[in-house]
Structure formats: C-alpha cells, structure tokens
Scaffold this motif. Structure first.
Motif, mmCIF file in Angstrom:
data_model
loop_
_atom_site.group_PDB
_atom_site.id
_atom_site.type_symbol
_atom_site.label_atom_id
_atom_site.label_comp_id
_atom_site.label_asym_id
_atom_site.label_seq_id
_atom_site.Cartn_x
_atom_site.Cartn_y
_atom_site.Cartn_z
ATOM 1 N N HIS A 97 37.803 -52.003 -0.962
ATOM 2 C CA HIS A 97 38.952 -51.634 -0.138
ATOM 3 C C HIS A 97 38.517 -50.666 0.954
ATOM 4 C CE1 HIS A 97 40.272 -52.629 -4.254
ATOM 5 N NE2 HIS A 97 41.282 -53.231 -3.663
ATOM 6 N N TRP A 99 39.830 -48.287 4.444
ATOM 7 C CA TRP A 99 40.951 -47.663 5.140
ATOM 8 C C TRP A 99 40.537 -47.241 6.548
ATOM 9 C CZ3 TRP A 99 40.487 -47.436 -0.094
ATOM 10 C CH2 TRP A 99 41.652 -47.729 -0.839
ATOM 11 N N GLN A 192 49.008 -47.361 -1.747
ATOM 12 C CA GLN A 192 48.940 -48.543 -0.891
ATOM 13 C C GLN A 192 48.143 -49.652 -1.565
ATOM 14 O OE1 GLN A 192 46.894 -47.877 2.845
ATOM 15 N NE2 GLN A 192 48.085 -49.463 3.892
ATOM 16 N N ARG A 196 49.913 -53.224 -3.004
ATOM 17 C CA ARG A 196 49.589 -54.506 -2.377
ATOM 18 C C ARG A 196 49.740 -55.677 -3.354
ATOM 19 N NH1 ARG A 196 45.125 -57.655 -2.068
ATOM 20 N NH2 ARG A 196 45.046 -59.076 -0.295
ATOM 21 N N VAL A 331 39.559 -55.854 1.219
ATOM 22 C CA VAL A 331 40.855 -55.589 1.829
ATOM 23 C C VAL A 331 40.690 -54.476 2.858
ATOM 24 C CG1 VAL A 331 43.263 -54.960 1.453
ATOM 25 C CG2 VAL A 331 42.026 -56.226 -0.315
ATOM 26 N N PHE A 333 42.909 -52.127 5.004
ATOM 27 C CA PHE A 333 44.301 -51.700 4.999
ATOM 28 C C PHE A 333 44.769 -51.196 6.366
ATOM 29 C CE2 PHE A 333 43.597 -51.219 0.355
ATOM 30 C CZ PHE A 333 44.682 -51.955 -0.082
ATOM 31 N N SER A 334 46.073 -51.318 6.584
ATOM 32 C CA SER A 334 46.717 -50.713 7.749
ATOM 33 C C SER A 334 46.846 -49.207 7.516
ATOM 34 C CB SER A 334 48.103 -51.319 7.970
ATOM 35 O OG SER A 334 48.978 -50.937 6.916
ATOM 36 N N ALA A 337 51.612 -48.261 5.426
ATOM 37 C CA ALA A 337 52.087 -49.371 4.604
ATOM 38 C C ALA A 337 53.589 -49.591 4.755
ATOM 39 C CB ALA A 337 51.744 -49.118 3.144
ATOM 40 N N GLU A 340 54.360 -51.329 7.911
ATOM 41 C CA GLU A 340 53.872 -52.706 7.844
ATOM 42 C C GLU A 340 54.888 -53.612 7.151
ATOM 43 O OE1 GLU A 340 49.980 -55.190 6.185
ATOM 44 O OE2 GLU A 340 50.254 -53.094 5.621
ATOM 45 N N THR A 355 47.370 -55.409 7.457
ATOM 46 C CA THR A 355 46.335 -55.395 6.431
ATOM 47 C C THR A 355 45.682 -56.768 6.412
ATOM 48 O OG1 THR A 355 47.394 -53.714 5.065
ATOM 49 C CG2 THR A 355 45.936 -55.262 3.943
ATOM 50 N N TYR A 357 42.950 -59.368 4.439
ATOM 51 C CA TYR A 357 42.130 -59.731 3.278
ATOM 52 C C TYR A 357 40.986 -60.610 3.756
ATOM 53 C CZ TYR A 357 40.650 -62.579 -0.691
ATOM 54 O OH TYR A 357 39.903 -63.247 -1.629
#
Length: 520
Positions: A97, A99, A192, A196, A331, A333-334, A337, A340, A355, A357
């Motif tokens: 993940h 960020w 977050q 998801r 992933v 992420f934005s 969240a 979004e 976000t 994937y």
C-alpha cells in the motif's frame, strides 16, 4: 419452428458459463444430473476474463482468489481433485500500500508479520488495534459462514435465531464499516486501508455495514496465485464439468425461454436449436430475466442506478515499470478517502485523485520480471455505474489512460513503452447487459442491503439464478456459493415435486408462457 433434430434434452440447463454457472453445473453433474450449459461468448469465465495486449494475456477481471476451501469442496463433491485441474499456491505478501506522503505498508498472510509491519509504520498501539480487529473479523466470519454465506435465503430473523444476540453483536450489522474500523485504529492511513474492503463489493466504507470486516479475515486466511492466470480457474471448472458429462453450447445466445408444464422449459437459441430442460439456472444480471405469463407479468429485478455498486475504469497493459518496487497486489491511495467516496456515490463522478489498484501479474513471492523488460499490469480506478447512460469513445479512453498513468507517476510509479487496452463502464455494460457497468450488483450500502439481494429461487417454479448480483454477493467464492446454492435448490425441488404438481403450479395448462429478453 424447431425440428425434432434440432432439439437437445437436459435435466437442467444453465444459462451463462461464469463462475456461478460453472459451479452450479459441476454441483449438478456431481449428483448425476444431465446438464447443458449455454454461453453467448466463445470462452468461459464471465467477468473472470483475460485480454490479449501485444500477445500478452492479461487478467482483466477478478485478480484475487480467497476461500480456497469453497472451490476444493466443489471439486470434491464431484469426486474430483482440484489440484488435477487448477494449480494454486499461497502468497505470503497480501498487498503493498502506497500513500501520497511517501509512506508504504505491506500486509502479510502471517498475522504477526503484519502486526510487526504496522508497529513500524504507525506504532505499537495501532499494531495492538490490528490484532484486536483481526480477531473481531474472524469472529464475524465464523458467525456468518454457515448462517449467511452458505444459506440459500437468509434473513435478519434467521441469522439472529441461529446465532443469538451475541452473533449480531459480533457482526455489527447496524454500524458502518468505517465505524467498526474506528473502534480499532486511530491512524488515518490504516482506516483508509481497511475501509477499502467495502470496494470489494462495490460500496463505500461510510455506508456499507460492519459485516464486511470479514473480508479482512478472508484475505489473511489465504490469498492464492493461480498458475497460468486467473482464467485457469474457470477453465479448470469447465473441464471438470466436461469430465462429469456436462455439455457446453458455446457462442450461443438464449433468445427466449418458453415454459410448458408438459415439458418443463424450452430454451430457444439464436442458431435455431432449442434445449428442453426440467429446470433452468440463469447466471447473469437479474434485470435481464424478464418473464411474461398468461394473466400475470413478472417484472425483472431491476436495480435503480442510484443503488448500483461501483463500476471501474481499467487499463490492461504491458510496459516497463520504474520508480517503486511492486508486488503482485498494490494499492495507491488518494489523499482524502471521504472526499473520494463522496464524489463516487453522491456526485456520481470519478474522483480527480482516485485510488488506483495495480496487479503486477509477473511478480510474486518467488520472483520478479526481468529488469528493463515490459511486464503485464492491470490498473483499476473505481467509477460510477453509468454505462447505460454514457457511452465512452476512443478519445475518452485515451484521456483516461493518460490521466491514470499520470496519477501513478505522481505516486512514484513511472510506466514507459506502454501498450494498453482501456475498459470503461459502458464497455462493462456491453459485456454484461442490464448492469449499467456495475460489477457487483447492488451496492452493499445500508444495514439491510445484504438481505435485499436477490435469492437463488425466483418467483417462477424451477427457475433459479446465480452470479455476483445474487446472494451471497460478489467475489469469486461468493459467486461460486450462489451457483452451489442454486444447484442444490433445483435438485431439492425437482426431487420433491411430481409432474402433476408442477402442472398445477404452472397454471394447469399446456399453453406456453414466454420469457423474453437477452439472457447473457
């Protein structure tokens, strides 16, 4: 007029060779039923599909396999070993993940490995919260596995009776997933991450109910890699069906179904042939199953646009990846969240900062692609299911490709020498008519959403349905369970109902009742 030579006979006909239809067919064949599967496409799998990009086969549908016991049991009840048809191996690293602030976190199948990684990432308190959350998710899974997931038609009342008030407390059905996660985590990034999981069912963590925490346990219990690509799961199921006597009619569309009490059902195909069957299982969007009868009309189960689950914009590509180290599942992420999901579900737009994937299909625990050489990637951004309202053209697809690649570059992943195929919500609507491009049926938003999902039995006797829009919901194992439940219901009903009783149920007349509409 169909001639006698063009008639095919089966005990049970299955419309659609997606995972739900294949699971139903194998369950039926394992019990000795004569089964015919009719599929409009030339390949099996439904949403479990592969796209050819510059000669490379890229998984462009579901990319995560969990709950292996569901599939092993499916083969086992047919007297077969799954390992003879599909080769899988467990993955140690579940996902990586990223960020926007430059931090990243890996989660692992091993509970303590994940707890140690979270401690390094966000501190000891959050690691303890993760262990508590994992135990709670496991308790919820155990409370729901038999009473909800494997039950053909559960209700809130039956769930309460089977498990008592304690079970209802464990699964937290009247609290949002975000609220449940907030009981265990303070770190915004971890909220977050675990929130998801709502998108796995096409929902929002701020509206989806607490029981979706079970997904965290399901992933930790095992994420599996399929040798040869995810489509091999569908191919293996189809071959097992053939080995148990199932007949496949590929590239054939069902244009109409007629119900005659003296015969059962007659499926009229687009090539002029017909299939006679005592029962039918429809593996497709329930909105496409329209039925008209003498003196009554059954309205299709149409999901209003505002209740649909998410669709997606996807890139199936080959390219050289540089800048960050990828694993199989990644992933990006934005930064916000809540904004979004507000954009997706309230404004019904794709966020400016989605976000993303990324499934890096040439990477796993055992190896990496050759440095400097193109690799296969599947990139997905959530999008509203408006595919029946807005049709995308090539220009829009190119804009989305550029936009998503730019977003990845901003997060540190640069892709060059890219060859790409873009799929938009309108393309998913074309592939799966009646869905609007929604990939998961109705959105799982609201405490009672799971109980409102259509069940395997329909209002028409001996007509059943399966698939991701049907109970128990989306995800490969859930879809397989819908097919298994439909098959068991069909065998039970056929075994307990005589033809004379069937005639009475159908209205006591030999006049056919027509069921029209596309049955993809």
């Amino acid at each position: 007029m169909t001639s006698a030579s063009d008639l095919l006979d089966a005990e049970i006909a299955v419309i659609g060779a997606g995972i739900g239809g294949l699971s139903a067919a194998l369950t039926l064949a394992g019990s000795g039923a004569r089964v015919i599967v009719v599929e409009a496409q030339l390949h099996v799998g439904g949403k479990l599909r592969s796209l050819d990009v510059s000669g490379a086969a890229i998984d462009s549908g579901p990319t995560v396999l969990t709950m292996l016991d569901v599939f092993e049991g499916l083969f086992d009840q047919a007297g077969l070993n799954m390992s003879d048809y599909v080769t899988v191996r467990p993955s140690h690293c579940l996902a990586r993940h990223f960020w926007p602030d430059g931090t990243q976190l890996d989660l692992f199948a091993d509970l303590q490995d994940s707890a140690a990684a979270i401690a390094d990432f966000a501190g000891a308190r959050e690691a303890r919260g993760y262990l508590d959350f994992s135990r709670r998710a496991e308790d919820a899974y155990l409370a729901l596995k038999d009473s909800f997931m494997a039950a053909p038609a559960p209700s809130a009342a039956s769930l309460t009776l089977s498990g008592g008030i304690g079970a209802m407390f464990k699964i937290a059905p009247f609290r949002s997933l975000d609220a449940v996660i907030g009981d265990h985590f303070r770190d915004r990034r971890l909220k977050q991450l675990f929130g998801r999981y709502a998108t796995y069912c096409g929902g929002s963590p701020y509206q989806a109910p607490g029981p979706l925490m079970t997904i965290a346990h399901v992933e930790r219990a095992g994420v599996y890699l399929v040798e040869g690509g995810m489509v091999q799961l569908a191919e293996g199921l189809a071959q097992a069906c053939r080995d148990r006597g199932v007949r496949f009619l590929m590239g054939n569309r069902v244009e109409q179904i007629e119900l005659d009490p003296a015969i059962g059902f007659q499926l009229h195909l687009d090539d002029g042939r017909a299939v006679n069957a005592r029962a039918v299982i429809h593996n497709g969007d329930p909105s496409m199953l329209s039925i008209a009868g003498r003196g009554n009309t059954t309205v299709p189960a149409v999901c209003p646009p505002h209740e649909r689950s998410l669709s997606a914009v996807t890139l199936s590509l080959t390219g050289i990846a540089e800048g960050v180290d990828l694993v199989r599942h990644n992933v990006f992420f934005s930064s916000d969240a809540r904004r979004e999901f507000s954009t997706l579900f309230e404004r019904r737009e794709v966020p400016d900062e989605p976000t993303l994937y990324v499934c890096a299909q040439d990477r796993d625990d055992a190896g990496l692609p050759t440095p400097g050489q193109p690799e296969r990637l599947f990139v997905l951004a959530n999008a509203p299911a408006d595919g029946d309202d807005h049709v995308s053209d090539d220009r829009e697809r190119q804009q989305w490709q550029a936009r998503m690649l730019k977003r990845l570059a901003e997060m540190g992943l640069t892709l060059r020498e890219v060859t790409c195929a873009v799929t938009m919500p309108s393309d998913f609507e074309a592939l799966f008519p009646g869905s609007g491009g929604a990939l998961y049926g109705a959105a799982p938003n609201g405490a009672m959403s799971s109980f409102r999902r259509p069940k395997v039995r329909t209002a028409v006797p001996f007509l059943y349905q399966a698939g991701g829009a049907i109970h128990p919901g989306p995800g490969l194992p859930m879809v397989a369970l819908s097919g298994i439940n439909a098959a068991r219901a069909a065998k039970m009903d056929l075994g307990s109902t005589s033809m004379s009783a069937r005639t009475a149920i159908a209205g006591g007349t030999s006049t056919p009742r027509a069921m029209t509409g596309s049955m993809r």
